[in-house]
Design a protein around this motif. Structure first.
Motif, PDB file in Angstrom:
ATOM      1  N   VAL A  52       0.876  -1.177   0.000  1.00 40.48           N
ATOM      2  CA  VAL A  52       0.000   0.000   0.000  1.00 40.48           C
ATOM      3  C   VAL A  52       0.912   1.226   0.000  1.00 40.48           C
ATOM      4  N   HIS A  53       0.963   1.906  -1.131  1.00 38.49           N
ATOM      5  CA  HIS A  53       1.959   2.962  -1.322  1.00 38.49           C
ATOM      6  C   HIS A  53       1.582   4.253  -0.588  1.00 38.49           C
ATOM      7  N   THR A  54       2.565   4.831   0.060  1.00 39.50           N
ATOM      8  CA  THR A  54       2.505   6.207   0.549  1.00 39.50           C
ATOM      9  C   THR A  54       3.922   6.736   0.590  1.00 39.50           C
ATOM     10  N   SER A  55       4.089   7.975   0.224  1.00 41.24           N
ATOM     11  CA  SER A  55       5.425   8.580   0.205  1.00 41.24           C
ATOM     12  C   SER A  55       5.797   9.198   1.541  1.00 41.24           C
ATOM     13  N   VAL A  56       4.861   9.214   2.491  1.00 39.61           N
ATOM     14  CA  VAL A  56       5.097   9.854   3.791  1.00 39.61           C
ATOM     15  C   VAL A  56       5.427   8.780   4.824  1.00 39.61           C
ATOM     16  N   SER A  57       6.527   8.965   5.536  1.00 42.85           N
ATOM     17  CA  SER A  57       6.899   8.045   6.616  1.00 42.85           C
ATOM     18  C   SER A  57       7.406   8.845   7.803  1.00 42.85           C
ATOM     19  N   ILE A  58       7.345   8.235   8.976  1.00 40.32           N
ATOM     20  CA  ILE A  58       7.754   8.877  10.225  1.00 40.32           C
ATOM     21  C   ILE A  58       9.189   8.476  10.525  1.00 40.32           C
ATOM     22  N   SER A  59      10.037   9.456  10.799  1.00 39.75           N
ATOM     23  CA  SER A  59      11.429   9.143  11.103  1.00 39.75           C
ATOM     24  C   SER A  59      11.576   8.767  12.566  1.00 39.75           C
ATOM     25  N   MET A  60      12.694   8.142  12.891  1.00 39.58           N
ATOM     26  CA  MET A  60      12.956   7.741  14.273  1.00 39.58           C
ATOM     27  C   MET A  60      13.200   8.945  15.171  1.00 39.58           C
ATOM     28  N   ASP A  61      13.520  10.085  14.588  1.00 38.74           N
ATOM     29  CA  ASP A  61      13.828  11.278  15.371  1.00 38.74           C
ATOM     30  C   ASP A  61      12.624  12.188  15.576  1.00 38.74           C
ATOM     31  N   ASP A  62      11.519  11.929  14.895  1.00 43.12           N
ATOM     32  CA  ASP A  62      10.337  12.781  15.021  1.00 43.12           C
ATOM     33  C   ASP A  62       9.757  12.693  16.426  1.00 43.12           C
ATOM     34  N   LYS A  63       9.429  13.833  17.006  1.00 45.11           N
ATOM     35  CA  LYS A  63       8.691  13.831  18.261  1.00 45.11           C
ATOM     36  C   LYS A  63       7.257  13.396  17.971  1.00 45.11           C
ATOM     37  N   PRO A  64       6.589  12.796  18.942  1.00 45.87           N
ATOM     38  CA  PRO A  64       5.215  12.343  18.711  1.00 45.87           C
ATOM     39  C   PRO A  64       4.296  13.443  18.188  1.00 45.87           C
ATOM     40  N   SER A  65       4.410  14.631  18.744  1.00 49.05           N
ATOM     41  CA  SER A  65       3.554  15.738  18.290  1.00 49.05           C
ATOM     42  C   SER A  65       3.846  16.096  16.838  1.00 49.05           C
ATOM     43  N   GLN A  66       5.129  16.080  16.452  1.00 51.58           N
ATOM     44  CA  GLN A  66       5.492  16.340  15.068  1.00 51.58           C
ATOM     45  C   GLN A  66       4.969  15.258  14.145  1.00 51.58           C
ATOM     46  N   ALA A  67       5.079  14.024  14.592  1.00 55.53           N
ATOM     47  CA  ALA A  67       4.613  12.901  13.778  1.00 55.53           C
ATOM     48  C   ALA A  67       3.115  12.986  13.537  1.00 55.53           C
ATOM     49  N   LEU A  68       2.366  13.376  14.565  1.00 57.29           N
ATOM     50  CA  LEU A  68       0.921  13.509  14.408  1.00 57.29           C
ATOM     51  C   LEU A  68       0.571  14.603  13.408  1.00 57.29           C
ATOM     52  N   ARG A  69       1.288  15.717  13.474  1.00 58.56           N
ATOM     53  CA  ARG A  69       0.995  16.816  12.546  1.00 58.56           C
ATOM     54  C   ARG A  69       1.382  16.452  11.120  1.00 58.56           C
ATOM     55  N   ARG A  70       2.553  15.848  10.966  1.00 62.20           N
ATOM     56  CA  ARG A  70       3.085  15.610   9.630  1.00 62.20           C
ATOM     57  C   ARG A  70       2.536  14.335   8.991  1.00 62.20           C
ATOM     58  N   GLY A  71       2.272  13.332   9.814  1.00 66.10           N
ATOM     59  CA  GLY A  71       1.897  12.043   9.254  1.00 66.10           C
ATOM     60  C   GLY A  71       0.446  11.664   9.417  1.00 66.10           C
ATOM     61  N   ARG A  72      -0.376  12.570   9.933  1.00 73.71           N
ATOM     62  CA  ARG A  72      -1.781  12.265  10.169  1.00 73.71           C
ATOM     63  C   ARG A  72      -2.482  11.905   8.859  1.00 73.71           C
ATOM     64  N   LYS A  73      -3.026  10.718   8.810  1.00 81.69           N
ATOM     65  CA  LYS A  73      -3.855  10.210   7.707  1.00 81.69           C
ATOM     66  C   LYS A  73      -3.093   9.936   6.415  1.00 81.69           C
ATOM     67  N   THR A  74      -1.773  10.216   6.373  1.00 82.65           N
ATOM     68  CA  THR A  74      -1.037   9.990   5.125  1.00 82.65           C
ATOM     69  C   THR A  74       0.209   9.139   5.305  1.00 82.65           C
ATOM     70  N   SER A  75       0.717   9.002   6.516  1.00 81.13           N
ATOM     71  CA  SER A  75       1.969   8.274   6.716  1.00 81.13           C
ATOM     72  C   SER A  75       1.731   6.766   6.727  1.00 81.13           C
ATOM     73  N   SER A  76       2.795   6.005   6.486  1.00 89.17           N
ATOM     74  CA  SER A  76       2.692   4.548   6.505  1.00 89.17           C
ATOM     75  C   SER A  76       2.263   4.051   7.881  1.00 89.17           C
ATOM     76  N   MET A  77       2.752   4.688   8.945  1.00 84.50           N
ATOM     77  CA  MET A  77       2.393   4.269  10.294  1.00 84.50           C
ATOM     78  C   MET A  77       0.915   4.502  10.567  1.00 84.50           C
ATOM     79  N   TRP A  78       0.418   5.664  10.210  1.00 88.35           N
ATOM     80  CA  TRP A  78      -0.993   5.985  10.421  1.00 88.35           C
ATOM     81  C   TRP A  78      -1.880   5.006   9.659  1.00 88.35           C
ATOM     82  N   LEU A  79      -1.563   4.784   8.385  1.00 87.58           N
ATOM     83  CA  LEU A  79      -2.401   3.932   7.547  1.00 87.58           C
ATOM     84  C   LEU A  79      -2.404   2.483   8.032  1.00 87.58           C
ATOM     85  N   ALA A  80      -1.261   2.010   8.563  1.00 86.45           N
ATOM     86  CA  ALA A  80      -1.202   0.652   9.093  1.00 86.45           C
ATOM     87  C   ALA A  80      -2.128   0.491  10.296  1.00 86.45           C
ATOM     88  N   ILE A  81      -2.101   1.467  11.202  1.00 88.95           N
ATOM     89  CA  ILE A  81      -2.968   1.397  12.383  1.00 88.95           C
ATOM     90  C   ILE A  81      -4.433   1.555  11.974  1.00 88.95           C
TER      91      ILE A  81
END
Length: 350
Positions: A52-81
C-alpha cells in the motif's frame, strides 16, 4: 519504513513468518519504490503481501507531536494502524518510532473503558519459562490506580498467551517489605489487596525475581521497565560475548567447545533477545505491536508471531472483559507524580 534497517528487516521477517504461518497475509505500508525491490528478493513474502503505497513516513527522530501533525492520515504508520480500525487488518506492527506509534494508536483506536494510560507489555525469558512484564516504556510516572489497571491488563494477557487459569501478579519494588517503595507502588498494592478483584496477587517482587520467574506478571512503570529491559538485553549480549571469547582463548578451550557446542548453542538461543522481540500496547481497541528498532529479520519475525497470536486469541475482547471488573471501583488517590506517556515524552523505548 521505520526501525534502524528499514524495509529489509520488515520484509525479511515477513518471509520467515510466512513459513511458520502459511495462512497469514501482509499489508505492507510505505514507499513502493523502496519496498518493491526488497520484496522481489523474498518470494514467499511476495506471494502473500500487498504493498500500500505512501510517500510519507515517520522518522525515528520525530517527536510524537510532530509525527501527528506531519503524518496524520497519510503516513505509513498511520495507515497501518487505521487498517486495524477499519477491519482490513487484525493487527498492526512497526519497528519505527515508539512515541509516534503510541500517539497515533491512541488517536486512531482510542483506549478501552477503565484505561487511562495504555501499557507496553512484553514477554521476558525466565528460569521457569517466560513472564509478562509491563509497562516497558509507554507511560512514565503512572499513579497507583493506573498500576492497578496495568495489573488487570497484564493478567489477562498472561492468561491468553500462557494458557494459565490464574497467573500470579507482582508489583516491582525495591524490596518485598510493605514499608518500602514509592507511595504510588504502596497504594497500588493496597488497592489490589482490597479491591476484591479475582487476581492472584503475589505482592511485591524485586529486580532479581523477574529473571527467576517468581510471578507470571510483573507490573511496573514505563521508566523503570524500559531501563530493566535494556539492562537485561545488554547483559545477555555481554554473556554471549564473554562465552565466545572464552571458548576461543586457547587450544584446550576450542577442543572443549567442540564437545559442548550443542549446550552452548542452546544457551545462546536462550539468551538471544530476538526471541523475546515484540511488545504489545495493552488498553487499546485494537492490536498494535512494537518491534525493537535495531532487530534483524529473525527478530522481526518473532514480533509478527506475537501479533498473530494476540489476534488469534481475541486478546482485545478478553482484556476488555477483565477491565470491566473495574466498573464502579473508585479508589482514593493519594500522592501522585507528574504523569506522561510517550505521546508527551521523549523517554520512550525504541
Amino acid at each position: 519504513m521505520g526501525g534502524d534497517h528499514g524495509a529489509e528487516t520488515v520484509i525479511g521477517g515477513a518471509e520467515i513468518a510466512s513459513i511458520r504461518h502459511p495462512d497469514v497475509r501482509f499489508l505492507i505500508f510505505g514507499d513502493e519504490a523502496t519496498m518493491r525491490p526488497v520484496l522481489d528478493k523474498y518470494p514467499r513474502a511476495a506471494a502473500v503481501s500487498e504493498i500500500v503505497h505512501t510517500s510519507v513516513s515517520i522518522s525515528m527522530d520525530d517527536k510524537p507531536s510532530q509525527a501527528l501533525r506531519r503524518g496524520r492520515k497519510t503516513s505509513s504508520m498511520w495507515l497501518a494502524i487505521d487498517a486495524v480500525k477499519t477491519g482490513r487488518a487484525q493487527a498492526a506492527l512497526s519497528a519505527g518510532n515508539t512515541g509516534a506509534l503510541m500517539a497515533m494508536a491512541k488517536v486512531i483506536l482510542k483506549t478501552m473503558p477503565n484505561v487511562e494510560r495504555p501499557a507496553l507489555a512484553g514477554l521476558w525469558p525466565t528460569a521457569r519459562g517466560e513472564s509478562v512484564v509491563l509497562d516497558l516504556g509507554a507511560t512514565i510516572g503512572p499513579d497507583a490506580f493506573q498500576l492497578v489497571q496495568f495489573a488487570v491488563m497484564g493478567e489477562a494477557f498472561a492468561r491468553v498467551i500462557f494458557s494459565l487459569e490464574r497467573p500470579t501478579v507482582g508489583l516491582l519494588n525495591i524490596g518485598e517489605e510493605e514499608v518500602k517503595g514509592t507511595e504510588q507502588v504502596k497504594e497500588a498494592a493496597q488497592m489490589l489487596r482490597s479491591a476484591g478483584l479475582p487476581l492472584n496477587f503475589h505482592g511485591f517482587v524485586e529486580g532479581g525475581d523477574i529473571s527467576k520467574g517468581t510471578v507470571d506478571v510483573v507490573v511496573t512503570d514505563g521508566y523503570t521497565g524500559n531501563i530493566a529491559l535494556k539492562t537485561a538485553e545488554g547483559t545477555a549480549r555481554l554473556i554471549v560475548d564473554f562465552l565466545r571469547s572464552a571458548m576461543s582463548s586457547s587450544l584446550m578451550s576450542k577442543i572443549g567447545y567442540l564437545f559442548a557446542q550443542g549446550a552452548f548453542r542452546a544457551l545462546a538461543k536462550k539468551l538471544d533477545p530476538r526471541a523475546s522481540n515484540g511488545a504489545i500496547f495493552l488498553g487499546l481497541n485494537g492490536i498494535v505491536v512494537k518491534s525493537h528498532g535495531d532487530t534483524d529479520a529473525e527478530g522481526f519475525a518473532y514480533a509478527i508471531d506475537v501479533a498473530i497470536d494476540a489476534a488469534a486469541a481475541d486478546l482485545v475482547q478478553k482484556v476488555a472483559a477483565d477491565l470491566a471488573l473495574l466498573d464502579g471501583f473508585q479508589p482514593t488517590r493519594g500522592a501522585q507524580t507528574p504523569n506522561s506517556t510517550t505521546e508527551e515524552s521523549e523517554a520512550a523505548v525504541s
